[in-house]
Design an enzyme around this catalytic site. Sequence first.
Site, PDB file in Angstrom:
ATOM      1  CE  LYS A 183      -1.876   2.968   2.058  1.00  0.00           C
ATOM      2  NZ  LYS A 183      -1.718   4.396   1.693  1.00  0.00           N
ATOM      3  CD  GLU A 258      13.093   0.675   9.266  1.00  0.00           C
ATOM      4  OE1 GLU A 258      13.636   1.532   9.972  1.00  0.00           O
ATOM      5  OE2 GLU A 258      13.611  -0.435   9.027  1.00  0.00           O
ATOM      6  CB  CYS A 292      13.059   9.207   7.784  1.00  0.00           C
ATOM      7  SG  CYS A 292      13.968   7.989   6.822  1.00  0.00           S
ATOM      8  CD  GLU A 395       9.614  13.114  11.175  1.00  0.00           C
ATOM      9  OE1 GLU A 395       8.471  12.660  11.302  1.00  0.00           O
ATOM     10  OE2 GLU A 395      10.547  12.492  10.641  1.00  0.00           O
TER      11      GLU A 395
END
Length: 491
Positions: A183, A258, A292, A395
Site C-alpha cells: 500500500k 521505520e 527521515c 519532527e
Amino acid sequence: MTGGGIRFRTVKRVLNFIDGQFRPPCSGRYLPNVNPATGQVISETADSGPEDVDAAVSAASRAFESWKKTPAEERSRLLLKVAGLIEENFDELARLESEDNGKPISLARRMDVPRAVLNFRFFATAILHAETPSHMTDDRALNYTLRQPLGVAGLISPWNLPLYLLTWKIAPAIAAGNCCVAKPSELTPLTADRLAALIADAGVPPGVVNIVHGTGAAAGRALTSHPKVPLISFTGGTKTGADVMTHAGPLFKKVSLELGGKNPNVVFADADLDQAIATSIQSSFANQGEICLCGSRLFVERKIYGEFVDRFVEATKKLRIGDPQEASTEVGALVSEPHLRKVEGYVALAKEEGGEILTGGNRPGNLPERVRDGYFLEPTVIAGLDCNRRVMQEEIFGPVVTVTPFDSPEDAIAYANSTRYGLSASVWTRDLQKAHRVAAAIDSGTVWVNTWLLRDLRVPFGGMKESGVGREGGFGSLEFFTEAKNICVKL
Ligand code: NDP
C-alpha cells in the site's frame, strides 16, 4: 473537469494491481493526485478499502503456494529482470517521481531510481548466499534451522521516497519466498503503478506482488488488521506506527516499524569545515528536508559557531529553488499544501518560542510561471532555541534546520539525545577517538562520522526509541521476512 454538465476524464486513473491485473477499486471512487510543483491534478488514484485488500490478500495467498516452492535461483532471476526493467525505464520513472512528489528530477535520477534498481539486485543476489546454522548437541542430536517465508507480507510505505522505500520492502519480501500486498502513499502512487507493470513484464507470476492504492485509514488499516497477513513492514510517521501496532498487535503479527526522526548533526571545532558545511547543506535540505534521515538539528561547537553559521547560511541562500523538472533545481516543492502549511506553522512557532530566522521562512517570490502555484518554501535556518522547545522536539519534515552552539562533547551528546526519537545522527570531527566515543553515546540506529546518507545495504537499518521497532537491511531483512524453525533430529 466539467463542461456543460458532462464530466470528462482527462487524467490517468491509477488502478489496483491484483492477481497480475489492473483493477478498479470496489468502491468505484478515486482520489485526486496533485503535482505539488504546479498544484494541478495529474491523475486519479483508486480509493480502495477492505474488499480490495481482501481480494489482494486472497490472490497473494493463492500465489504463495507455488512461489514458496520456486527455487531461489528462479526467484533471483525474476528479481534481476525487474531491476533491469527499472533501469530500462529510468528516465520515465525519474520524471514520474519528480512530478508526483515535487522532488528535483536530479535527485530522483541520482537517488530514488538507482536505489530501486539496487534494492532488487541486492536481494536477488543475497538469497543465493544466505546460510542457515546447524547445532550439534554433543553426539545426541543434530539441530538445523530452516528459514521459511511466512505467507502474505503487508507492506506500507510513505510519500517521501516512494519507489525507493516500496522496493526496499517488495524486493526482500518476495526474494525470501513471500507474496505481498503493498500500500503506497495515496499522495505518490505513480511509480508504484509503473513498477506493477514492470513486475508483470518481468514475468513475476500473478499474485506474487499486489498493489492496493488508497488512504491509510481505509486501505492501510485493512491491511494491518487483516487476519491472513502475518507480517507488516511499515515506514511512516511515529503516530501512524502506533496505530499500526494497535491493529497488528492483537493478531500477533510480526511487525517492523521505520518511523520518524529528529536527527542531530554534531559539528566539532576540529572538523573539516568545508566538508561539514557542504554535507550539512545536503543533510538539512535534500528532498526539501523530507527524508527521515535528514539532520534537522545542527549542533556546532561554540568556538566555530559564528564562522560555521555565517558560511552555512550563505550556502543555504545559494540553493536553487524552482521547477523540479529543471535539471539545475536543487530544492523542489513540498509534497502537499497541508504539509506546506504544517511546516510553515513550525516556522511561526519558532518565532513564538523566541527563535531567530537566519534565512528563509517564506514562500519564494520569483518562481517560474509553470510552478507559481506550487507548494514551495525557502530553505530555512533557525537559531536561538533551547532543546526543550517544540520546534526542537517535534519532527517538522521540511526544509527547516535549527542551529545551536555547544561547549563540550558531553553537552553535544545530551543535546543529541534530548528528543523521543533515535533514528540517525552525524558527527563531524578529525579526532577519531572522540568520534567513536560520541557515536557510541548517541541514541540512534545509525551514526555517520564525517559523512551523511552513505548507505551500505548490508548493514542493519532502523530506529531507537520512538523512531522504530526492529532492524531491516541485508540479511536482517531476509530474517525479518522469514520465520526460523529449528528441527532437532536424535542421533
Ligand atoms: P504516514 O505515517 O502518514 O504514512 C505512511 C504510510 O502509512 C502511507 O502509505 C499512509 O497512507 C499509511 N497510513 C496512514 N495511516 C495509516 C493507518 N492508520 N494504518 C495503516 N497505514 C496507514 O507518513 P508519511 O507518508 O507522512 O511519511 C512521512 C513520515 O515517514 C515521516 O515521519 C518520516 O520520518 C517517516 N519516514 C521514516 C523512514 C524510516 O526509515 N524510519 C523513512 C521515510 C519516512 P496515506 O498516505 O495514503 O494515507
